[in-house]
Design a protein around this motif. Structure first.
Motif, PDB file in Angstrom:
ATOM      1  N   UNK A  88      -2.962   5.207   5.020  1.00  0.00           N
ATOM      2  CA  UNK A  88      -3.642   4.207   5.069  1.00  0.00           C
ATOM      3  C   UNK A  88      -3.420   2.822   5.664  1.00  0.00           C
ATOM      4  N   UNK A  89      -2.307   2.608   5.349  1.00  0.00           N
ATOM      5  CA  UNK A  89      -1.693   1.367   5.815  1.00  0.00           C
ATOM      6  C   UNK A  89      -1.585   1.298   7.435  1.00  0.00           C
ATOM      7  N   UNK A 120      -3.379   3.406   9.290  1.00  0.00           N
ATOM      8  CA  UNK A 120      -4.896   3.489   9.795  1.00  0.00           C
ATOM      9  C   UNK A 120      -5.707   2.073   9.877  1.00  0.00           C
ATOM     10  N   UNK A 121      -5.325   1.238   8.625  1.00  0.00           N
ATOM     11  CA  UNK A 121      -6.280   0.320   8.480  1.00  0.00           C
ATOM     12  C   UNK A 121      -5.479  -1.148   8.734  1.00  0.00           C
ATOM     13  N   UNK A 122      -4.136  -1.118   8.813  1.00  0.00           N
ATOM     14  CA  UNK A 122      -3.525  -2.329   9.096  1.00  0.00           C
ATOM     15  C   UNK A 122      -3.052  -2.239  10.430  1.00  0.00           C
ATOM     16  N   UNK A 147       0.768  -1.118   0.147  1.00  0.00           N
ATOM     17  CA  UNK A 147       0.031   0.009  -0.128  1.00  0.00           C
ATOM     18  C   UNK A 147       0.922   1.444  -0.001  1.00  0.00           C
TER      19      UNK A 147
END
Lengths: 150, 176
Positions: B142-143, B145-147, B137
């Motif tokens: 984003x990575x 936050x989401x991972x 990613x």
């Protein structure tokens, strides 16, 4: 009940703008891995498109049917997010550890990328539904005030 | 640092924030708050936090304004007339003191873009270096936050869900 707006300028602009807003919301949602954006912003933009159609065309118009129907999936976004975590546990790992998603033919990094996409869809669905639901609640208050004032 | 548009931007943020407090009419206050959010999002983008700027522009300038306006349309004009009682002595003493304390503490903050600040030496180098190998990613925000911080984001989603439920419980009166 929200009534349709009677200005032809607003209606024409709405017909033009709402599909653009929805497409842009989807773009932001799925482009969040490569640039600014992501599930939260994408969900808010998608919800804003539905709010726009409710504000312009009213609650009962056929264009607002999506906004009316979307209230029935309240909580589904949460289920998607937690369900991805549950699939990770079924795959034998920790909760929300996407590298344990059981998808054959994908290496670990791609599995985690896929997990990010799925959870972002969950967040977007949750946020969009919540936004539309709050706006419907606020206009329900308006209905009650209108009937109280005569 | 080239000071070309930063000072006017910060001045606009200050003026719109002060105007939203001082203006007499609630409708103008709401619109000023929307423009305040817009200028604030420009300031975030100037600081390099593009994701935060995006959220601020969409939620603060767009959605929150719509929610405030819908609330205003549902209220009676005589209920929302602004009354400003004169400031009490405690207010005049405590709030300048608080502002002075905040400014005093701000002198301890690390310099902007300092590579040795505590925030940039603890764990963020690991994220920046390994995010692409780990998750494919390119956007590190984003990575993270989401991972890496996925559980936090899930509970945030629960908070949003609970907000929607609470609004429906409080505001919808009929069973339709």
């Amino acid at each position: 009940m929200m009534h349709p707006h009677d200005s032809i300028i607003v209606q024409t602009l709405g017909r033009f703008l709402i599909p653009v807003v929805q497409i842009f919301g989807l773009y932001v949602l799925f482009f969040g891995q490569y640039g600014p954006g992501g599930g939260f912003v994408g969900g808010v933009i998608l919800g804003t498109g539905m709010i726009l159609s409710v504000l312009i065309f009213g609650h009962d118009a056929s264009r607002s049917q999506l906004a009316n129907k979307v209230l029935h999936v309240d909580g589904v976004g949460m289920l998607i997010y937690a369900g991805v975590g549950g699939l990770c546990m079924i795959g034998g790992g920790e909760f929300l550890n996407y590298s344990n998603l059981e998808i054959p033919g994908l290496e670990t990094a791609s599995r985690r990328s896929l997990g990010i996409v799925l959870t972002q869809v969950g967040v977007a669905v949750d946020v969009a539904v919540t936004v539309v639901s709050i706006v419907f609640s606020l206009s329900a208050e308006e209905i009650a005030e209108d009937s109280a004032n005569g | 640092m080239i000071v070309s548009y930063e000072i006017p931007l910060l001045l606009l943020v200050l003026v719109t924030a002060g105007g939203a407090i001082l203006v007499k009419d609630l409708m103008s206050s709401v619109l000023l708050l929307g423009s305040y959010s817009f200028f604030l999002s420009l300031a975030w983008a100037w600081l390099g936090a593009v994701d935060v700027a995006f959220v601020e522009a969409v939620v603060g300038a767009g959605l929150a304004t719509v929610l405030f306006l819908l609330t205003l349309f549902g209220t009676n004009p005589k209920d929302t007339r602004l009354r400003r009682p004169p400031l009490s002595l405690a207010t005049l003493i405590i709030f300048p003191l608080l502002g002075f304390l905040l400014l005093y503490a701000a002198s301890d903050l690390p310099v902007y873009l300092d590579p040795n600040s505590p925030a940039s030496v603890h764990i963020s180098p690991t994220y920046l270096e390994q995010s692409y190998q780990d998750t494919h990613t390119p956007n590190v925000v984003t990575s993270v936050l989401m991972d890496y911080r996925s559980l936090d984001t899930m509970v945030e989603t629960v908070v949003i869900f609970a907000a929607g439920i609470a609004c429906a419980l409080l505001l919808r009166r009929d069973a339709s």
